[in-house]
Enzyme design. Structure first.
Site, short mmCIF file in Angstrom:
data_model
loop_
_atom_site.label_atom_id
_atom_site.label_comp_id
_atom_site.label_asym_id
_atom_site.label_seq_id
_atom_site.Cartn_x
_atom_site.Cartn_y
_atom_site.Cartn_z
CG ASP A 182 45.10 -30.57 4.00
OD1 ASP A 182 45.31 -29.95 5.05
OD2 ASP A 182 44.06 -30.45 3.32
CD GLU A 194 42.10 -25.47 6.22
OE1 GLU A 194 41.47 -24.45 6.49
OE2 GLU A 194 42.66 -25.63 5.11
ZN LIG Z 1 45.30 -23.29 5.41
#
Ligand SMILES: [Zn+2]
Length: 414
Positions: A85, A180
């Site tokens: 992401d 994340e």
């Molecule tokens: Zn990162």
């Protein structure tokens, strides 16, 4: 200059163009469907280059795969992780731009009109890249080097080993996870299924970064209830929740904020505030490198809440305070051999390791606390999370070199 890993940059450019932004308001795993689409494409690519046991796990949406050992003895199983992401910034229609042989001093125009620029007077790091090829944004989006660089580097390293069977290596597990940037991806990580003995996230910044110390972190939500009546008859009745919010903030140490701290100093950061006379909500993040320092900060909050409720009445101020992650060093201090291999690998390649503590967290903090020691290696990017993000091809190549050198050193741990 010859590119050592032919597909590294084309691979990165292709990944960067795909919008994989996560969404912190979503309740699904992954938080956005576009991450799933990207993971599926990556899965196909991993099968094509010849990795084994390629799968997208249901439990955590991690794409995992294995490169079997070609040794006739056992060495610890190495894991390599990164996230797919990108941060909370425009990721529609990303058009990476290439600046060849940058001179280390020119101002780089990002958009055509030159509204946004990379200027060495503003971004001093540019001076480190004289003679290198930079990949930048075109001004409207982020680049997503965080962490498509890490994804490209890990896949390129695996492909290199598959194409060079004469290089000896132990069993390697790779994993690409979602979300994340919104802090949730690694919390679901199935560490047992992954089956590594030690791992690295390839998710750090510039050349040489080697991170094994992070903040310990808590999140805080504050809800303040006031009493709204017409101002004409308000005396002794009105309670203005926004003014209590101001009071709350004023009771925190004024100098313990990110803009006034550095190095190993912690802080309280007000990240959001919305209010009316009737009700005010505030959000904070609380950070400290020491666990007891984090506890002391949480106690400070509890004391302030008590003082305000004593003054304005029970339940005027309510809080919801949760620990988010802990300093990875609490785990790493007993597994410093994992750091040592990375240091040795960098030194063998004439790269000076930069081991400054991270004023943030990494997926590796969460995963280390699950029992898999996971420091963070540089992936090469600069100015992460916005339009000024850039990465050099040379730094990305060196990241692949470091990964391969770690694999080589590990293969000698008979
Ligand atoms: Zn990162």
């Amino acid at each position: 200059m010859a590119i050592k890993y032919e597909k590294l940059i084309p691979r990165f450019l292709e990944y960067a163009k795909q919008n994989t932004r996560s969404d912190e308001n979503s309740t699904t795993i992954p938080s956005t469907e576009r991450q799933t689409e990207f993971l599926k494409k990556l899965a196909e690519e991993l099968m094509e280059i010849g990795l084994s046991d390629v799968k997208i796990r249901k439990v955590d949406s991690y794409l995992t795969a294995e490169l079997p050992s070609n040794l006739d003895y056992d060495v610890p199983v190495l894991g390599l992780l990164s996230h797919v992401d990108t941060a909370d910034f425009n990721s529609e229609d990303i058009k990476p731009k290439i600046v060849e042989n940058y001179d280390g001093k020119s101002v780089i125009k990002l958009d055509e009109a030159g509204k946004y620029t990379l200027d060495p007077a503003v971004f001093a790091s540019l001076k480190n890249y004289a003679g290198q090829t930079l990949i930048t944004t075109s001004g409207d989006t982020l680049l997503g080097s965080d962490d498509k660089s890490g994804v490209s580097e890990i896949i390129t390293a695996m492909e290199y080993l598959i194409n060079h069977p004469e290089i000896k290596h132990g069993k390697i597990k790779i994993g690409f996870g979602p979300d994340e940037e919104i802090g949730t991806g690694a919390t679901h990580f199935d560490v047992k299924d992954f089956g590594a003995d030690f791992a690295y996230t390839v998710d750090g910044g510039p050349l040489g970064q080697l991170e094994y110390e992070t903040f310990s972190a808590a999140g805080l939500k504050v809800h303040i209830t006031g009493k709204d009546v017409h101002p004409s008859g308000a005396k002794g009745i009105m309670v203005n929740s926004m003014l209590i919010a101001n009071e709350f903030q004023s009771m925190l140490p004024a100098d313990e904020v990110p803009e006034k701290t550095e190095g190993r100093e912690g802080f309280f950061l007000l990240t959001d505030e919305t209010g009316t006379i009737d009700h005010t909500d505030m959000a904070y993040i609380i950070r400290d490198f020491e666990r007891d320092g984090l506890e002391a900060r949480k106690n400070k909050i509890t004391e302030i809440v008590k003082a305000l409720n004593d003054k304005y009445g029970a339940d005027t101020v309510k809080i919801d305070m949760k620990d988010q992650y802990y300093n990875m060093y609490e785990i790493m201090k007993d597994h410093m051999e994992v750091v040592k291999i990375a240091e040795e690998a960098m030194k063998n390649l004439n790269i000076e390791p930069d081991e400054a503590p991270v004023r943030g967290g990494t997926d590796g903090s969460t995963i280390s606390f699950m029992g898999l020691p996971t420091p963070n290696l540089f992936a090469g990017g600069e100015n992460m999370h916005g339009r000024f993000e850039y990465v050099s091809e040379e730094a990305m190549e060196k990241a692949v070199d470091v990964v391969l050198e770690i694999i080589k050193l590990n293969s000698q741990k008979k």
